[in-house]
Design a protein around this motif. Structure first.
Motif, mmCIF file in Angstrom:
data_model
loop_
_atom_site.group_PDB
_atom_site.id
_atom_site.type_symbol
_atom_site.label_atom_id
_atom_site.label_comp_id
_atom_site.label_asym_id
_atom_site.label_seq_id
_atom_site.Cartn_x
_atom_site.Cartn_y
_atom_site.Cartn_z
ATOM 1 N N PRO A 13 5.271 65.054 21.728
ATOM 2 C CA PRO A 13 3.839 65.308 21.935
ATOM 3 C C PRO A 13 3.587 66.653 22.624
ATOM 4 O O PRO A 13 4.265 67.003 23.586
ATOM 5 C CB PRO A 13 3.437 64.169 22.875
ATOM 6 C CG PRO A 13 4.683 63.895 23.688
ATOM 7 C CD PRO A 13 5.871 64.326 22.864
ATOM 8 N N ASP A 15 0.307 67.962 24.154
ATOM 9 C CA ASP A 15 -1.056 67.475 24.358
ATOM 10 C C ASP A 15 -2.013 68.598 24.775
ATOM 11 O O ASP A 15 -2.463 68.645 25.917
ATOM 12 C CB ASP A 15 -1.028 66.364 25.424
ATOM 13 C CG ASP A 15 -2.300 65.540 25.389
ATOM 14 O OD1 ASP A 15 -3.196 65.870 24.587
ATOM 15 O OD2 ASP A 15 -2.397 64.569 26.168
ATOM 16 N N LEU A 81 3.461 66.303 17.491
ATOM 17 C CA LEU A 81 2.126 65.701 17.596
ATOM 18 C C LEU A 81 1.293 66.565 18.527
ATOM 19 O O LEU A 81 1.685 66.817 19.671
ATOM 20 C CB LEU A 81 2.263 64.280 18.170
ATOM 21 C CG LEU A 81 0.967 63.535 18.494
ATOM 22 C CD1 LEU A 81 0.185 63.212 17.222
ATOM 23 C CD2 LEU A 81 1.278 62.249 19.273
ATOM 24 N N THR A 82 0.126 67.039 18.051
ATOM 25 C CA THR A 82 -0.678 67.895 18.910
ATOM 26 C C THR A 82 -2.167 67.648 18.661
ATOM 27 O O THR A 82 -2.519 66.655 18.016
ATOM 28 C CB THR A 82 -0.231 69.374 18.748
ATOM 29 O OG1 THR A 82 -0.956 70.195 19.646
ATOM 30 C CG2 THR A 82 -0.434 69.866 17.324
ATOM 31 N N ARG A 83 -3.002 68.552 19.188
ATOM 32 C CA ARG A 83 -4.453 68.284 19.142
ATOM 33 C C ARG A 83 -5.190 69.165 18.129
ATOM 34 O O ARG A 83 -4.701 69.378 17.047
ATOM 35 C CB ARG A 83 -5.035 68.472 20.550
ATOM 36 C CG ARG A 83 -4.489 67.484 21.581
ATOM 37 C CD ARG A 83 -5.185 66.155 21.499
ATOM 38 N NE ARG A 83 -4.673 65.223 22.504
ATOM 39 C CZ ARG A 83 -5.077 63.957 22.590
ATOM 40 N NH1 ARG A 83 -5.960 63.466 21.769
ATOM 41 N NH2 ARG A 83 -4.576 63.167 23.520
ATOM 42 N N ILE A 135 -4.734 60.214 16.143
ATOM 43 C CA ILE A 135 -3.993 61.131 17.020
ATOM 44 C C ILE A 135 -3.950 60.551 18.437
ATOM 45 O O ILE A 135 -2.889 60.503 19.069
ATOM 46 C CB ILE A 135 -4.652 62.535 17.017
ATOM 47 C CG1 ILE A 135 -4.512 63.202 15.643
ATOM 48 C CG2 ILE A 135 -4.092 63.415 18.139
ATOM 49 C CD1 ILE A 135 -3.152 63.771 15.319
ATOM 50 N N ASN A 136 -5.097 60.089 18.920
ATOM 51 C CA ASN A 136 -5.162 59.479 20.259
ATOM 52 C C ASN A 136 -4.201 58.304 20.379
ATOM 53 O O ASN A 136 -3.462 58.183 21.356
ATOM 54 C CB ASN A 136 -6.583 58.983 20.555
ATOM 55 C CG ASN A 136 -7.500 60.117 20.966
ATOM 56 O OD1 ASN A 136 -7.030 61.187 21.380
ATOM 57 N ND2 ASN A 136 -8.803 59.912 20.842
ATOM 58 N N PHE A 139 -0.602 59.511 20.574
ATOM 59 C CA PHE A 139 -0.254 60.047 21.897
ATOM 60 C C PHE A 139 0.075 58.906 22.868
ATOM 61 O O PHE A 139 1.040 58.981 23.630
ATOM 62 C CB PHE A 139 -1.385 60.920 22.460
ATOM 63 C CG PHE A 139 -1.234 62.379 22.113
ATOM 64 C CD1 PHE A 139 -0.261 63.155 22.738
ATOM 65 C CD2 PHE A 139 -2.051 62.980 21.167
ATOM 66 C CE1 PHE A 139 -0.103 64.506 22.420
ATOM 67 C CE2 PHE A 139 -1.897 64.325 20.845
ATOM 68 C CZ PHE A 139 -0.924 65.088 21.468
ATOM 69 N N GLU A 143 3.986 58.199 24.417
ATOM 70 C CA GLU A 143 4.225 58.231 25.851
ATOM 71 C C GLU A 143 4.938 56.963 26.341
ATOM 72 O O GLU A 143 5.835 57.033 27.170
ATOM 73 C CB GLU A 143 2.897 58.418 26.593
ATOM 74 C CG GLU A 143 3.127 58.730 28.058
ATOM 75 C CD GLU A 143 1.855 59.046 28.818
ATOM 76 O OE1 GLU A 143 0.786 59.221 28.172
ATOM 77 O OE2 GLU A 143 1.930 59.103 30.056
ATOM 78 N N VAL B 316 -9.304 65.885 27.578
ATOM 79 C CA VAL B 316 -8.447 66.947 27.036
ATOM 80 C C VAL B 316 -9.067 68.316 27.341
ATOM 81 O O VAL B 316 -8.384 69.258 27.743
ATOM 82 C CB VAL B 316 -8.228 66.771 25.514
ATOM 83 C CG1 VAL B 316 -7.408 67.931 24.951
ATOM 84 C CG2 VAL B 316 -7.523 65.452 25.235
#
Lengths: 213, 469
Positions: A13, A15, A81-83, A135-136, A139, A143, B316
């Motif tokens: 991740p 983030d 995995l990113t935003r 996506i949320n 994440f 974790e 975020v």
């Protein structure tokens, strides 16, 4: 280009929104005239505690323990995995080269910058756009589940989570074919060389000033 | 006939073939080449035994790695030198319409030299392995950055595989106030729509305030379109465009110019053309802009205060604000004008043209750079810009104020040469990106217009240029 085959890979991740290409591969490494060897310098300024320059032996450099990709549990990750707006900034293809060389095959994000998105496909990587809720959720799962891996099936356009939950994704049909078959874009385009030549001749007649020599 | 947007006209006039799913082969008229993103493309071409399709579509010169001082000593960094020499060798092999090697009188930033030589004309498709290729949309050319694989593709086929973008109209009506420039318009638009606001769109800038901009101003605006995430930026042709193009080295001349100009004047969006999205901006409400963070969308009027992450609800985003403030070494709620600077950079493909230098010099004339400013650089965009500025005496104004007057190049915009920030140093910069480390590892960049950079240089901190004009 290598064919893209279905695989199961560890997820790492990152983030943040707006991860830019200067962060993915800082400018001092763009001085190379090669396409390979950028992996050790991917995210250089975040990843190491010292300042990186081309030619350094990265295996002896001090790692930043706070940078997520340095954590033992994400070693060998092949899915990033990113935003939102990942890969914004410059057109440098060194960014996808660095990510691919690092070992990433798939990127999962809410959105991408245009040129980066395009460049990734040219290097056998699959950048996928997923809805924010997915996506949320990912994440959260990454974790709390060490070793969290996903299976990516491009032909079926499906991602399968370890719990069996399936995420469908969209991909441009032409790009999908190119990746699945490992096609060379230039070879494909040159099949239409006659049409390009015809178009060019027509253009020369209509707009001769564009062809000044 | 159906009303068409400018983008649709440009697109349809370049389609070589189109697949049923909309994937098209687009013909490329002009290929700009620099040393950083091309070596792997030339190598790929050679390895595949391919020849360039049309070498005289190429305009090339080194710019990212070239030093801006001590030209007599050449390029000292061997890695940079190899990259520049590789471009020399590649162009020697393939040929080009124009190549201006390091130290040539016409050399400069590729996005400055191409238009000033008339190598960018309305109705063209223009590509370059550089995201700021969007600059050339100022001429109603379909211009955008590409990666190195696509550089190779264009070299080999003179085409790109593309899909049509959506269209966005950004209408800027009203008049810009005193001290407010094209750079402020660009930053204000990015502040409004965000760095991903233009993603997937071809953006046309229109309205009275855009019509009132010079070609230099329009280039600044379209240059920054990529910072809004746009595929490309466009400004329709008018008499300002046509006048700029008279008597340029690679442009048409005489009767052919008139014929070309008649076609160019058709390159506007038709009345009633439909856009997928429209953004309205009131020019009179735009104040001089200063970025405070690590993304161009982190921008505020000079009169504002640095934002407070406590007021951000999205987790975020809040973390993003906190990280940016920490990196930039700023306190929430402090006035922008309280931010002291260490260095000033006037230059880059965004703001290094003659008009930019004239505007900055007008602010600096008879004034001195503040004592706390360690270095102030003025880097013209090209050899011709430098000589024009010197003919007008601008260099003497810069030097008298305490600026260094340098040779042309990309310089401290991205710090691939020796011009850079030390860790923690803060710069008022007329460039285009304020990303972490962009101007040197640990460096802190604030994007501003040339007049705002000049005002900051004098004050030693950000200052509202309107107060001293």
């Amino acid at each position: 280009m290598n064919k893209f085959v279905t695989f199961t890979g560890l997820v790492a991740p990152l983030d943040r929104n707006n991860v830019d290409t200067d962060a993915i591969i800082p400018k001092q490494f763009l001085k190379s005239i090669k396409r390979t060897g950028f992996g050790p310098n991917a995210f250089d300024e975040w990843r190491y505690l010292d300042h990186g320059e081309p030619g350094m032996d990265c295996s002896t450099r001090p790692l930043n323990p706070n940078f997520v990709l340095n954590q033992e549990r994400y070693k060998g990750a092949s899915i990033l995995l990113t935003r939102a707006n990942f890969g914004c900034g410059s057109s440098r293809e060194h960014a996808p080269w660095a990510l691919a060389d690092f070992g990433f095959k798939v990127i999962l994000a809410e959105s991408y910058a245009d040129i980066f998105f395009n460049n990734s496909f040219k290097n056998g990587m699959l950048p996928l756009v997923l809805p924010k809720e997915e996506i949320n959720a990912l994440f959260g799962l990454v974790e709390y589940s060490p070793g969290f891996a996903l299976t990516v099936d491009l032909a079926a356009q499906k991602i399968t989570r370890p719990d069996g939950y399936v995420i469908d994704f969209e991909v441009d049909p032409f790009r999908k074919e190119c990746l699945l078959n490992g096609w060379d874009d230039i070879g494909l385009t040159l099949r239409h060389a006659d049409e390009i030549r015809e178009f060019e001749e027509r253009r020369k007649r209509e707009f001769p000033w564009l062809f000044a020599a | 006939m159906e009303a068409k947007t400018l983008y649709e006209k440009l697109w349809s006039s370049h389609v070589v073939r189109e697949e049923p799913d909309g994937t098209a082969l687009i013909y490329i008229d002009r290929h700009l080449v620099h040393e950083v993103t091309s070596p792997q493309a030339f190598e790929g071409l050679k390895l595949a035994g391919r020849k360039p399709w049309r070498a005289n579509s190429i305009v090339a010169n080194p710019d990212h790695n070239t030093p801006t001082d001590h030209w007599d000593e050449g390029i000292k960094d061997p890695v940079s030198r190899l990259q520049v020499e590789t471009l020399d060798a590649n162009i020697r092999d393939t040929g080009a319409l124009a190549y201006f090697p390091f130290k040539d009188a016409r050399q400069g930033i590729i996005h400055v030299i191409a238009p000033e030589n008339g190598a960018i004309l309305p109705g063209m498709t223009v590509v370059c392995g550089d995201s700021h290729t969007s600059t050339h949309g100022a001429f109603a050319a379909m211009a955008h950055g590409i990666g190195t694989s696509e550089v190779e593709h264009v070299l080999a086929t003179q085409c790109l595989v593309q899909k049509k973008s959506k269209t966005m109209l950004v209408r800027v009506e009203g008049r810009l106030g005193k001290g407010v420039t094209a750079k402020d318009v660009a930053l204000a638009i990015i502040g409004k729509i965000g760095t991903a606001g233009g993603t997937g769109y071809a953006v046309e800038f229109a309205g009275a305030a855009i019509r009132g901009l010079s070609m230099e101003g329009r280039m600044t605006l379209c240059n920054m379109a990529i910072e809004a995430g746009a595929r490309l930026g466009l400004v329709a042709v008018d008499e300002v465009t046509v006048d700029y193009l008279r008597n340029r080295p690679f442009g048409p001349k005489g009767e052919e110019f008139d014929k070309a100009a008649a076609y160019w004047r058709t390159l506007t969006s038709d009345a009633g053309a439909k856009f997928d999205c429209t953004v309205e901006v009131d020019a009179s409400q735009i104040a001089p802009q200063v970025t405070w963070g690590t993304s161009p969308e982190m921008v505020l009027p000079v009169t504002a205060n640095v934002p407070d992450p406590k007021k951000e609800a999205d987790a975020v985003k809040k973390e993003g604000l906190e990280r940016a403030l920490a990196y930039m070494g700023l306190q929430p709620n402090m006035p922008i004008t309280a931010i002291a600077i260490d260095k000033v950079f006037i230059g880059s493909c965004t703001n290094s043209r003659i008009e930019d230098l004239r505007q900055a010099a007008a602010v600096l004339k008879g004034r001195k750079v503040a004592a706390n400013v360690k270095l102030a650089l003025a880097v013209p965009g090209s050899g011709p810009v430098k000589r024009q500025a010197e003919a007008e005496g601008l260099d003497r104004i810069f030097v008298a104020a305490g600026f260094e007057w340098r040779e042309p190049g990309c310089s401290m915009c991205l710090a691939m040469n020796a011009d850079r920030l030390a860790p923690g140093e803060r710069c008022a910069s007329t460039s285009n990106r304020n990303f972490e480390g962009r101007q040197g590892p640990g460096g802190r960049t604030h994007l501003v217009s040339p007049v705002m950079a000049a005002a900051a240089a004098i004050a030693g901190h950000f200052a509202d240029v309107r107060d001293i004009l």
